[in-house]
Design an enzyme around this catalytic site. Structure first.
Site, PDB file in Angstrom:
ATOM      1  N   ASP A 216       0.844  -1.179   0.000  1.00 48.51           N
ATOM      2  CA  ASP A 216       0.000   0.000   0.000  1.00 48.51           C
ATOM      3  C   ASP A 216       0.894   1.250   0.000  1.00 48.51           C
ATOM      4  OD1 ASP A 216      -2.281   1.719   0.631  1.00 48.51           O
ATOM      5  OD2 ASP A 216      -1.543   1.707   2.689  1.00 48.51           O
ATOM      6  N   PHE A 217       0.315   2.413  -0.265  1.00 48.59           N
ATOM      7  CA  PHE A 217       1.110   3.654  -0.219  1.00 48.59           C
ATOM      8  C   PHE A 217       0.794   4.487   1.038  1.00 48.59           C
ATOM      9  CE2 PHE A 217       1.990   8.116  -1.129  1.00 48.59           C
ATOM     10  CZ  PHE A 217       3.335   8.030  -1.431  1.00 48.59           C
TER      11      PHE A 217
ATOM     12  N   ASP B 286      -1.976  -0.895   5.904  1.00 50.13           N
ATOM     13  CA  ASP B 286      -2.280  -0.306   7.215  1.00 50.13           C
ATOM     14  C   ASP B 286      -3.768  -0.088   7.463  1.00 50.13           C
ATOM     15  OD1 ASP B 286      -2.377   1.850   5.256  1.00 50.13           O
ATOM     16  OD2 ASP B 286      -2.636   3.167   6.983  1.00 50.13           O
TER      17      ASP B 286
HETATM   18 MG   LIG Z   1      -3.032   2.976   3.579  1.00 47.86          MG
END
Ligand SMILES: [Mg+2]
Length: 272
Positions: free
Chosen positions: A25-26, A199
């Site tokens: 993910d970023f 996250d």
């Molecule tokens: Mg994220």
């Protein structure tokens, strides 16, 4: 400062890098969470470690709910790192941009919803146009969460778009079966070992796809990046939690250092 990175077993990645991949993910994973989502930037060192990993691994990819253009702005000059935007509805790989044909048919519904949102949602709620999706951010007005959710539900009912809750946000996007899980599933099909780092709620389908790949005999590693706002389900969905984006960067560096140092030859007797 974060302490030493937690024990992560990269031995499969070191042993067969060409058959191994890392997808991440970023926002909140490679970048710190910021109040204005348009100001998120990659942590210093992220581009270098991704570029380094991509010289040995079979696949290195960033998978995000953001558009590919957003990711490309923040991770420039990484042609060998695949960028998957809008949960895989668009991708940039080896310089080629691909958009899921089914998604294009929803462009007008998304545009008209974005225009309506800009006119109707209260001040302090940011309307982010994402090309094939529109996000309503209420981080600055968390007390409006219910109102924004109700607005999005009504807009979804009226257009056929899907309303998807995120962190202090709701997104309206084409009702297609695209999520980070489909990206991970496709990637895992061509790899023996696959890792995902995330996250947030939108990463849970990616972790579910890893669990499925593991049941099918793949080596998988699910890493969660902690935050003050992490969803309750995150810790139970991953193999290991690291301390925020700094922790994620630390484990990626550990992987890259091991690849650069040829640690793959070292672990013939190590447990699988
Ligand atoms: Mg994220």
């Amino acid at each position: 400062m974060s302490g030493p990175p937690p024990p992560v077993d990269w031995s499969a990645w070191w042993e067969r890098p060409g058959r191994s991949g890392v997808l991440t993910d970023f926002d909140g994973t490679l970048s710190a969470i910021v109040e204005d989502p348009s100001r998120a930037v990659a942590l210093p060192g992220v581009s270098a470690v991704l570029a380094s990993l991509a010289t040995s691994l079979g696949m290195v990819a960033v998978v995000s709910g953001r558009p590919v253009a957003y990711l490309g702005d923040r991770l420039p000059g990484l042609p060998t790192v695949a960028l998957f935007g809008l949960y895989g509805l668009e991708s940039l790989r080896d310089g080629r941009l691909e958009v899921a044909p089914a998604a294009l048919a929803w462009q007008e519904a998304v545009s008209s919803t974005a225009r309506r949102a800009a006119a109707e949602v209260p001040a302090g709620v940011e309307v982010e146009r994402k090309g094939l999706a529109v996000a309503l951010h209420f981080r600055r007005r968390p007390e409006l969460a219910g109102l924004v959710a109700a607005w999005a539900a009504e807009a979804a009912a009226g257009t056929g778009l899907l309303a998807q809750p995120g962190r202090f946000s709701v997104e309206l996007l084409p009702p297609l079966r695209a999520d980070k899980g489909t990206v991970v599933e496709d990637a895992a099909a061509g790899l023996d070992a696959v890792c995902f780092i995330g996250d947030d709620t939108g990463d849970l389908p990616a972790f579910a796809a890893l669990a499925k790949a593991r049941r099918e005999g793949k080596t998988t590693l699910a890493i969660g990046a902690s935050s003050a706002e992490q969803p309750q389900a995150l810790a139970g969905a991953v193999d290991v939690m690291v301390e925020g984006p700094e922790g994620a960067l630390a484990v990626l560096r550990e992987l890259a250092d091991g690849l650069a140092g040829g640690r793959g030859g070292r672990s013939a007797g190590a447990p699988a």
